[in-house]
Design a protein around this motif. Structure first.
Motif: not given
Length: 195
Positions: A104-105, A108, A111, A133, A138-139, A156-157, A160, A169
């Protein structure tokens, strides 16, 4: 409809919504509830939201009204984090694994990015983490890359942002901040070893 009625309606809307409520949604609902007798603009709505923020800033409340992504929601205040942590500890199934957090990181900060690029950075496959995820929303897929085979791009969404309690972000710590924290942690560890 009096201002206090509008405030009460907005408060109820934000409270009951399972995701951050956007200003245009609030305006539409207030106008619908007043059967067209009230017309709000964005500035007036933001003023009502500010009044609610001020109300819940009072220390007698354990939660506050905050902006999350493009909407507004109620969140527990920082000084009640021990209560939240105790509750969440019992719901550990919903927590993200280390591999999911790493994946996820990467998404983020890089992306839009393909699964192949994520795996190249991590050095291992990420099928399971990606599935988790995506399942937690979250994505999401954000289109296709121009690369050979046209692999899917991920990003990401708003969920997230909500999950991590940030508005955008831009609120993510910069890689430079991570390096500074790592240096501070390393110097603390060294001091403990020396002492």
């Amino acid at each position: 409809m009096k201002d206090s009625d509008i405030l009460g309606k907005i408060e109820a809307m934000v409270f009951i919504s399972d995701e951050p409520l956007q200003v245009d949604e609030i305006i539409a609902l207030v106008e619908e509830l007043s059967e067209g007798t009230i017309s709000l603009n964005e500035k007036e709505t933001l003023n009502f939201i500010q009044k609610l923020k001020d109300k819940f800033n009072d220390e007698s409340y354990s939660f506050e009204l905050v902006q999350s992504g493009e909407g507004f929601c109620f969140m527990t205040k920082q000084n009640y984090s021990d209560v939240v942590n105790a509750l969440l500890k019992n719901r550990s199934k919903k927590r993200l694994s280390r591999s999911a957090l790493e994946t996820l990181s990467i998404i983020a900060y890089r992306q839009p990015i393909t699964k192949g690029e994520i795996e190249k950075i991590r050095g291992v496959g990420c099928d399971y983490a990606m599935k988790k995820l995506l399942g937690k929303e979250l994505i999401k897929m954000k289109g296709k890359s121009e690369a050979i085979g046209r692999p899917m791009l991920y990003g990401t969404t708003d969920k997230f942002l909500e999950y991590f309690g940030i508005a955008s972000l831009k609120d993510l710590p910069s890689p430079k901040e991570f390096k500074e924290e790592d240096l501070e942690d390393a110097s603390t560890d060294t001091k403990e070893v020396v002492n």
